[in-house]
Write a protein that holds these residues in place. Structure first.
Motif, PDB file in Angstrom:
ATOM      1  N   ILE A   1       0.717  -1.170  -0.020  1.00 32.95           N
ATOM      2  CA  ILE A   1       0.017   0.024   0.053  1.00 32.95           C
ATOM      3  C   ILE A   1       0.769   1.098  -0.046  1.00 32.95           C
ATOM      4  CG2 ILE A   1      -1.511   1.422   1.495  1.00 32.95           C
ATOM      5  CD1 ILE A   1      -3.236  -1.210   2.123  1.00 32.95           C
ATOM      6  N   LYS A   2       2.053   1.349   0.676  1.00 31.43           N
ATOM      7  CA  LYS A   2       2.760   2.518   0.896  1.00 31.43           C
ATOM      8  C   LYS A   2       3.561   2.663  -0.627  1.00 31.43           C
ATOM      9  CE  LYS A   2       3.841   2.267   5.773  1.00 31.43           C
ATOM     10  NZ  LYS A   2       4.931   1.931   6.754  1.00 31.43           N
ATOM     11  N   LYS A   3       3.983   1.600  -1.241  1.00 27.48           N
ATOM     12  CA  LYS A   3       4.513   1.754  -2.592  1.00 27.48           C
ATOM     13  C   LYS A   3       3.675   2.198  -3.507  1.00 27.48           C
ATOM     14  CE  LYS A   3       6.458  -1.817  -4.230  1.00 27.48           C
ATOM     15  NZ  LYS A   3       6.837  -3.506  -4.372  1.00 27.48           N
ATOM     16  N   ILE A   4       2.211   2.066  -3.466  1.00 25.75           N
ATOM     17  CA  ILE A   4       1.209   2.763  -4.221  1.00 25.75           C
ATOM     18  C   ILE A   4       0.950   3.844  -3.935  1.00 25.75           C
ATOM     19  CG2 ILE A   4      -1.267   2.466  -5.133  1.00 25.75           C
ATOM     20  CD1 ILE A   4      -0.968  -0.505  -4.728  1.00 25.75           C
ATOM     21  N   VAL A   5       0.559   4.099  -2.674  1.00 27.42           N
ATOM     22  CA  VAL A   5       0.330   5.726  -2.287  1.00 27.42           C
ATOM     23  C   VAL A   5       1.422   6.751  -2.178  1.00 27.42           C
ATOM     24  CG1 VAL A   5      -1.647   4.889  -1.220  1.00 27.42           C
ATOM     25  CG2 VAL A   5       0.252   5.230   0.187  1.00 27.42           C
ATOM     26  N   GLY A   6       2.768   6.040  -2.318  1.00 24.22           N
ATOM     27  CA  GLY A   6       3.917   6.957  -1.941  1.00 24.22           C
ATOM     28  C   GLY A   6       4.297   7.408  -3.450  1.00 24.22           C
ATOM     29  N   LYS A   7       3.661   7.202  -4.487  1.00 25.18           N
ATOM     30  CA  LYS A   7       4.195   7.947  -5.704  1.00 25.18           C
ATOM     31  C   LYS A   7       3.595   9.219  -6.134  1.00 25.18           C
ATOM     32  CE  LYS A   7       4.956   3.216  -7.915  1.00 25.18           C
ATOM     33  NZ  LYS A   7       4.498   2.347  -8.747  1.00 25.18           N
ATOM     34  N   LYS A   8       4.196   9.998  -6.434  1.00 26.47           N
ATOM     35  CA  LYS A   8       3.652  11.283  -6.945  1.00 26.47           C
ATOM     36  C   LYS A   8       2.397  11.357  -7.619  1.00 26.47           C
ATOM     37  CE  LYS A   8       7.898  14.090  -6.384  1.00 26.47           C
ATOM     38  NZ  LYS A   8       8.873  14.967  -6.900  1.00 26.47           N
ATOM     39  N   LEU A   9       2.447  10.198  -8.620  1.00 23.56           N
ATOM     40  CA  LEU A   9       1.112  10.499  -9.609  1.00 23.56           C
ATOM     41  C   LEU A   9      -0.078   9.734  -8.896  1.00 23.56           C
ATOM     42  CD1 LEU A   9       0.623  10.280 -12.500  1.00 23.56           C
ATOM     43  CD2 LEU A   9       0.948   7.949 -12.626  1.00 23.56           C
ATOM     44  N   PHE A  10       0.087   9.062  -7.916  1.00 26.88           N
ATOM     45  CA  PHE A  10      -1.154   8.852  -6.737  1.00 26.88           C
ATOM     46  C   PHE A  10      -1.901  10.042  -6.474  1.00 26.88           C
ATOM     47  CE2 PHE A  10      -2.813   8.129  -2.624  1.00 26.88           C
ATOM     48  CZ  PHE A  10      -3.876   7.223  -3.019  1.00 26.88           C
ATOM     49  N   TRP A  11      -1.004  10.846  -5.715  1.00 27.26           N
ATOM     50  CA  TRP A  11      -1.471  12.022  -5.125  1.00 27.26           C
ATOM     51  C   TRP A  11      -1.820  13.117  -6.229  1.00 27.26           C
ATOM     52  CZ3 TRP A  11      -2.763  11.618  -0.594  1.00 27.26           C
ATOM     53  CH2 TRP A  11      -2.084  10.574   0.392  1.00 27.26           C
ATOM     54  N   ILE A  12      -1.328  13.052  -7.352  1.00 29.30           N
ATOM     55  CA  ILE A  12      -1.760  14.155  -8.265  1.00 29.30           C
ATOM     56  C   ILE A  12      -3.124  13.715  -8.848  1.00 29.30           C
ATOM     57  CG2 ILE A  12      -1.249  14.897 -10.619  1.00 29.30           C
ATOM     58  CD1 ILE A  12       1.488  14.695 -10.253  1.00 29.30           C
ATOM     59  N   MET A  13      -3.401  12.510  -9.095  1.00 32.07           N
ATOM     60  CA  MET A  13      -4.644  11.924  -9.650  1.00 32.07           C
ATOM     61  C   MET A  13      -5.625  11.986  -8.474  1.00 32.07           C
ATOM     62  SD  MET A  13      -4.551  10.775 -12.619  1.00 32.07           S
ATOM     63  CE  MET A  13      -6.241   9.956 -12.623  1.00 32.07           C
ATOM     64  N   SER A  14      -5.257  11.715  -7.147  1.00 35.34           N
ATOM     65  CA  SER A  14      -6.059  12.109  -6.127  1.00 35.34           C
ATOM     66  C   SER A  14      -6.599  13.349  -5.812  1.00 35.34           C
ATOM     67  CB  SER A  14      -5.578  11.327  -4.780  1.00 35.34           C
ATOM     68  OG  SER A  14      -5.058  10.055  -4.671  1.00 35.34           O
ATOM     69  N   ALA A  15      -5.639  14.306  -6.083  1.00 34.73           N
ATOM     70  CA  ALA A  15      -6.212  15.932  -5.963  1.00 34.73           C
ATOM     71  C   ALA A  15      -7.132  16.265  -7.230  1.00 34.73           C
ATOM     72  CB  ALA A  15      -4.696  16.447  -6.279  1.00 34.73           C
ATOM     73  N   LEU A  16      -6.872  15.401  -8.352  1.00 35.76           N
ATOM     74  CA  LEU A  16      -7.709  15.674  -9.432  1.00 35.76           C
ATOM     75  C   LEU A  16      -9.251  15.319  -9.151  1.00 35.76           C
ATOM     76  CD1 LEU A  16      -5.347  15.219 -12.489  1.00 35.76           C
ATOM     77  CD2 LEU A  16      -6.414  17.348 -11.768  1.00 35.76           C
ATOM     78  N   LEU A  17      -9.152  14.154  -8.587  1.00 32.17           N
ATOM     79  CA  LEU A  17     -10.526  13.414  -8.292  1.00 32.17           C
ATOM     80  C   LEU A  17     -11.127  14.205  -7.357  1.00 32.17           C
ATOM     81  CD1 LEU A  17      -9.566   9.701  -8.085  1.00 32.17           C
ATOM     82  CD2 LEU A  17     -11.183  10.751  -9.630  1.00 32.17           C
ATOM     83  N   PHE A  18     -10.215  14.803  -6.128  1.00 36.72           N
ATOM     84  CA  PHE A  18     -11.037  15.560  -5.125  1.00 36.72           C
ATOM     85  C   PHE A  18     -11.668  16.588  -5.625  1.00 36.72           C
ATOM     86  CE2 PHE A  18     -10.608  19.058  -1.951  1.00 36.72           C
ATOM     87  CZ  PHE A  18     -11.353  18.468  -1.082  1.00 36.72           C
ATOM     88  N   LEU A  19     -10.742  17.345  -6.546  1.00 33.53           N
ATOM     89  CA  LEU A  19     -11.511  18.623  -7.100  1.00 33.53           C
ATOM     90  C   LEU A  19     -12.493  18.404  -7.840  1.00 33.53           C
ATOM     91  CD1 LEU A  19      -8.102  20.493  -8.075  1.00 33.53           C
ATOM     92  CD2 LEU A  19      -9.681  21.119  -6.341  1.00 33.53           C
ATOM     93  N   LEU A  20     -12.664  17.447  -8.651  1.00 36.76           N
ATOM     94  CA  LEU A  20     -13.949  17.054  -9.357  1.00 36.76           C
ATOM     95  C   LEU A  20     -15.135  16.791  -8.421  1.00 36.76           C
ATOM     96  CD1 LEU A  20     -15.202  15.914 -12.303  1.00 36.76           C
ATOM     97  CD2 LEU A  20     -14.433  13.969 -11.696  1.00 36.76           C
TER      98      LEU A  20
END
Length: 399
Positions: free
Chosen positions: A12-31
């Motif tokens: 889980i840390k490997k998946i959520v530790g990537k910048k791409l994960f947080w960029i996509m999550s931020a976009l989803l949150f804004l949506l």
């Protein structure tokens, strides 16, 4: 000692530790934050002249609809709506006139019910000489014609006709904006979540091979079995967690701002041609719960591609292509079998018109609704994909 819990947390840390994960999550949150209020941005114009902000225009409409909420769609309400619309000029873009905003705005959904039920034109309804009985008879007639033309089996047609006869009439109108926004946003949210899963999970297995770290993992005791399980569980956990958080945010904003009123509004009235005996609120819950199950299947599918293709870019390309095709391709109703299979795939099914259409799954002469059987099918397919990925992972040899 069983160390799957440690491996699971590590994956889980490997998946959520990537910048791409947080960029996509931020976009989803804004949506999720912007979607419920997108119709309130900007200004309202009449004949090219700014009249008011869309927010104040909506507040006026909302107040009118809430005042009508809970009333039966009967002669009294129909006559009020028709009287209001009789004051609107008979022009092409009548909804942009001052008279429409002043007199008819609050009755637009009641008027829409009359128009879609009867098929009458604007000028014909203004010269109204019918009653509620006529509206419901024409509605029944049009729905039955629609069923006959939808390439359904005789058993399905009988099933839907029986359903319609059991519905309580006259229907009741409810202000239902929160649930309408949730349903209108459903397909967009689903597509973005599928894209998120494709991007975030396409390298779960492939990256180990590309980074040459796989031999170290596989050389350890129980490396194959426990690592495989940890990766699959971590991928599903991340996907469903993000989806649930997004759904909770969306529901909270819609119900918080637009109020929870209208949960019991009939889905039959909302869809016009449908004969479902559930409410629009129940439809929202069903849709967003099935979305979670669909994401479990799609997550396992993407991770299976990652293992089978042994390349994260290839896995991403294939999964994203399917997401795009799911929104683009529509198979004619006349091709019943292949059309139903295509529309029930996760990339196509998460659209309200597919989830609540009239095609059923026949079992021993009974018609099972799609949203009742599709989650079971998805769970079954998830298990099959899991076994395929597990088999491929076990076949890997350390060079």
């Amino acid at each position: 000692m069983n160390n799957i819990g440690t491996l699971y947390r590590y994956e889980i840390k490997k998946i959520v530790g990537k910048k791409l994960f947080w960029i996509m999550s931020a976009l989803l949150f804004l949506l999720a934050v912007f979607t419920p209020f997108s119709n309130l941005v900007g200004s309202y114009y009449e004949s090219g002249e700014k009249i008011a902000s869309n927010l104040s225009f909506y507040k006026e409409e909302q107040a009118g609809k809430m005042a009508l909420s809970g009333r039966a769609l009967d002669d009294e309400l129909f006559n009020e709506a028709i009287t209001a619309y009789s004051k609107v000029p008979d022009v092409f873009n009548y909804s942009s006139t001052e008279e429409y905003r002043k007199y008819a705005l609050a009755y637009n959904e009641v008027y829409g019910f009359i128009r879609t039920s009867t098929g009458l034109k604007f000028e014909d309804i203004k010269n109204w000489d019918h009653d509620a009985t006529y509206v419901y008879e024409k509605r029944k007639e049009n729905i039955y014609l629609y069923l006959e033309d939808s390439f359904l089996t005789d058993n399905e047609i009988k099933f839907w006709k029986d359903n319609y006869e059991k519905l309580d009439k006259p229907f009741t109108y409810y202000y239902h904006d929160a649930y309408q926004i949730l349903l209108d946003s459903f397909q967009t949210i689903s597509i973005i979540l599928f894209a998120f899963v494709s991007i975030v999970l396409s390298g779960v297995f492939a990256n180990e091979r590309q980074l040459k770290t796989e031999p170290i993992i596989l050389a350890s005791k129980k490396g194959k079995k426990e690592t495989f399980m940890a990766k699959i569980l971590a991928g599903i956990t991340v996907s469903v967690s993000v989806s649930l958080i997004l759904s909770i945010i969306l529901f909270s904003l819609c119900l918080g701002y637009y109020t929870p009123e209208g949960f019991d509004y009939s889905l039959t009235v909302y869809f016009n041609a449908a004969t479902y005996d559930i409410s629009i609120g129940e439809a929202c819950i069903i849709a967003y719960l099935i979305m979670q199950i669909a994401l479990v299947l799609f997550s396992i599918f993407v991770m299976t591609l990652s293992e089978v293709l042994k390349n994260s870019v290839a896995a991403l390309s294939v999964s994203m292509l399917l997401v795009i095709l799911g929104g683009m391709i529509s198979i004619p109703q006349s091709f019943r079998a292949i059309g139903q299979i295509w529309d029930w795939l996760p990339v196509s099914y998460l659209a309200i018109w597919n989830m609540f259409d009239e095609r059923t799954f026949p079992i021993f002469g009974k018609c099972i609704l799609s949203w009742q059987i599709v989650p079971i099918i998805y769970i079954f397919l998830s298990l099959i994909l899991y076994m395929i990925a597990k088999y491929k992972y076990k076949k890997v040899s350390v060079e």
